[in-house]
Enzyme design. Structure first.
Site, PDB file in Angstrom:
ATOM      1  N   GLU A   9      31.583  24.627 -39.578  1.00 24.27           N
ATOM      2  CA  GLU A   9      32.165  24.275 -38.274  1.00 24.27           C
ATOM      3  C   GLU A   9      33.318  25.222 -38.007  1.00 24.27           C
ATOM      4  O   GLU A   9      34.134  25.480 -38.888  1.00 24.27           O
ATOM      5  CB  GLU A   9      32.760  22.855 -38.251  1.00 24.27           C
ATOM      6  CG  GLU A   9      31.796  21.741 -38.063  1.00 24.27           C
ATOM      7  CD  GLU A   9      32.486  20.370 -37.948  1.00 24.27           C
ATOM      8  OE1 GLU A   9      33.576  20.268 -37.352  1.00 24.27           O
ATOM      9  OE2 GLU A   9      31.909  19.406 -38.476  1.00 24.27           O
TER      10      GLU A   9
ATOM     11  N   GLU B 195      33.719  16.288 -44.307  1.00 25.67           N
ATOM     12  CA  GLU B 195      35.173  16.104 -44.333  1.00 25.67           C
ATOM     13  C   GLU B 195      35.589  14.778 -44.966  1.00 25.67           C
ATOM     14  O   GLU B 195      36.186  13.917 -44.312  1.00 25.67           O
ATOM     15  CB  GLU B 195      35.732  16.213 -42.914  1.00 25.67           C
ATOM     16  CG  GLU B 195      35.362  17.513 -42.216  1.00 25.67           C
ATOM     17  CD  GLU B 195      36.076  17.712 -40.878  1.00 25.67           C
ATOM     18  OE1 GLU B 195      36.699  16.765 -40.379  1.00 25.67           O
ATOM     19  OE2 GLU B 195      36.010  18.835 -40.342  1.00 25.67           O
TER      20      GLU B 195
HETATM   21  C1  BGP Z   1      35.751  18.049 -37.119  1.00 26.96           C
HETATM   22  C2  BGP Z   1      34.696  16.991 -37.210  1.00 26.96           C
HETATM   23  C3  BGP Z   1      33.794  16.927 -36.032  1.00 26.96           C
HETATM   24  C4  BGP Z   1      34.391  17.305 -34.691  1.00 26.96           C
HETATM   25  C5  BGP Z   1      35.421  18.423 -34.786  1.00 26.96           C
HETATM   26  C6  BGP Z   1      36.253  18.632 -33.551  1.00 26.96           C
HETATM   27  O1  BGP Z   1      36.845  17.706 -37.909  1.00 26.96           O
HETATM   28  O2  BGP Z   1      33.875  17.182 -38.332  1.00 26.96           O
HETATM   29  O3  BGP Z   1      33.195  15.662 -36.039  1.00 26.96           O
HETATM   30  O4  BGP Z   1      34.763  16.217 -33.987  1.00 26.96           O
HETATM   31  O5  BGP Z   1      36.300  18.236 -35.856  1.00 26.96           O
HETATM   32  O6  BGP Z   1      37.380  17.803 -33.550  1.00 26.96           O
HETATM   33  P1  BGP Z   1      37.753  16.818 -32.386  1.00 26.96           P
HETATM   34  O7  BGP Z   1      36.487  16.162 -32.003  1.00 26.96           O
HETATM   35  O8  BGP Z   1      38.723  15.847 -32.966  1.00 26.96           O
HETATM   36  O9  BGP Z   1      38.366  17.632 -31.320  1.00 26.96           O
END
Ligand code: BGP
Length: 474
Positions: free
Chosen positions: A364, A165
């Site tokens: 993801e 990202e």
């Molecule tokens: C994505 C990231 C992850 C993870 C996920 C969940 O954007 O790559 O690192 O954290 O989001 O988001 P959050 O942890 O902000 O709830």
């Protein structure tokens, strides 16, 4: 209705080094470590990354559990701040090499296809002090670090990613002040984004030179695609939505696959005197070094409309649009993110129609839920909401594949509940529950659902009502 995936399809999970490993035997801080040390009150329950899910010491147990669930793929990242002791001499941390080698070897022994990412929001503090991604010297240090990783672990890892990202450090750190270093300056954010792409393309070049005789080796970048839907089909809303796509999606997607930045984006930046410092040689490197496979993180779409009011204040992307809150949106109340699985189909279609059906996979997708302990039944978290979430996303992915999308896999964020930046352990995403006191892991219902689905030849059934419901959400 039967939802069936190919035998070779990757079903797995993803995580990152800074969110899972903990600080044991780590000699340098990254910006997230510094942020926690300086302002622990910014983090939910003041929990930092110091222990996280203790993967540095418990990876063998996690790998056994992955194998038990029958997952055949996994992604994590190497921490730059763990591997390198001295960023100028490139002196390496021997403990880190031992740790990563054993971790990767054990995954290989279990036939779990591994993707290793090189950067997950974790700029080493020493390099941030030299300007971080604003500084092109850091770009070249990143390429040296990446080269070291390929040399040290290339025999164990076939699939690599340069960045997770890359839009996030630019928007969170240099625009909206969500993350360290809390700067808000669009010109700097554009330079940070550009320098990241440059570091990416230079790394891809080295990778392809090093592994030119090994066709199994593939390099990728992980983009969080957030396609933007306009409020209406009126020209001004469509235009606003197109600009959102340019800033947050296409500005990264186009250079990594097509080798060039979208012309509309370049024109817009030029008209505002925002073009980054760049030169012909750099643009040539970007043009000539495209990825082999695309990794896509998908959580939620964006929605936009034309501005109702004149924009004022320091220049921000919002000069060209307003966020539109769709009244019918289903929102995950814990994370505040919209749940809209149909976007997966739209992403697949965009890649098919506009990027020559480039090979890709979901790296993801997941649902963060607070207070999951309240769903415990017979000692296990009964996370039916997560199973429903996965099923609905897989329905749209399956439909895209039936329409010839070249999608190779689906990875859930995450395996064991992990630390999530300033949200720390507020929202849990895992297929496996983590007891923060004891570091004990307990498989959730969703983990057992995945196991059953995989054992059932990658197949699950949906009722007519479920399919009708999915299709009715437009
Ligand atoms: C994505 C990231 C992850 C993870 C996920 C969940 O954007 O790559 O690192 O954290 O989001 O988001 P959050 O942890 O902000 O709830």
């Amino acid at each position: 209705m039967k939802i069936n995936f190919d035998k070779s399809f990757w079903f797995g999970t993803s995580t990152s080094g800074p969110q899972s490993e903990g600080w044991k035997n780590k000699k340098n801080d990254n910006i997230m470590d510094t942020w926690f040390k300086e302002r622990p009150e910014d983090f939910f329950d003041k929990i930092g990354p110091n222990i996280a899910s203790n993967v540095y010491s418990q990876y063998d147990e996690d790998i056994q559990m992955m194998a038990k669930i029958k997952l055949n793929s996994f992604r994590t990242s190497i921490q730059w701040s763990r591997l390198i002791n001295n960023f100028d001499t490139q002196e390496i941390n021997i403990d880190a090499v031992k740790f990563y080698r054993d971790y990767f070897e054990q995954l290989r022994n279990k036939n779990i296809t591994l993707m290793v990412n090189l950067y997950h929001f974790d700029m080493p503090q020493i390099l941030q002090d030299r300007g971080g991604w604003e500084n092109k010297e850091v770009v070249d240090l990143f390429v040296k670090y990446a080269t070291k990783c390929f040399e040290l672990f290339g025999d164990l890892v076939d699939y690599w990613a340069t960045f997770n990202e890359p839009v996030v450090p630019a928007e969170a750190g240099y625009l909206y002040k969500w993350h360290y270093p809390f700067i808000s300056d669009l010109k700097k954010a554009v330079q940070v984004g550009y320098n990241t792409i440059l570091a990416h393309s230079k790394t891809v070049k080295v990778f392809h030179e090093l592994f030119k005789n090994d066709l199994n080796k593939k390099i990728s970048i992980i983009l969080n695609l957030t396609p933007c839907y306009p409020k209406t089909n009126k020209e001004e809303d469509v235009k606003a939505s197109h600009i959102v796509d340019l800033f947050f999606n296409k500005s990264f997607l186009d250079p990594v696959i097509k080798g060039k930045f979208p012309i509309d984006f370049v024109k817009l930046l030029k008209s505002e005197n925002l073009l980054p410092e760049c030169n012909r040689d750099e643009l040539k490197i970007i043009r000539e070094n495209i990825i082999d496979i695309l990794a896509v993180n998908y959580y939620q779409p964006r929605r936009a409309k034309a501005r109702d009011t004149q924009f004022s204040g320091p220049l921000m992307p919002e000069k060209w649009f307003e966020t539109y809150n769709w009244p019918e949106a289903r929102i995950n109340p814990y994370r505040g993110w919209e749940i809209y699985p149909r976007t997966i189909y739209d992403i697949a279609k965009d890649i098919k129609d506009n990027y020559n059906n480039f090979p890709w996979f979901i790296s993801e997708n997941g649902m963060g839920v607070q207070g999951e302990e309240k769903f415990v039944k017979n000692g296990i978290i009964n996370d039916q909401y997560r199973i429903d979430f996965i099923k609905e996303h897989l329905y749209w992915l399956n439909k895209a594949i039936a329409d010839n999308s070249n999608c190779l896999g689906y990875q859930i964020w995450t395996f064991v509940d992990c630390w999530s930046w300033n949200n720390a352990y507020k929202n849990r995403y895992g297929l496996v529950y983590l007891d923060l006191e004891t570091q004990k892991r307990i498989i959730k219902e969703s983990g057992y659902w995945m196991k059953k689905m995989i054992e059932n030849n990658n197949m699950f059934e949906l009722t007519n009502e479920e399919v009708e419901k999915y299709e009715s959400i437009k």
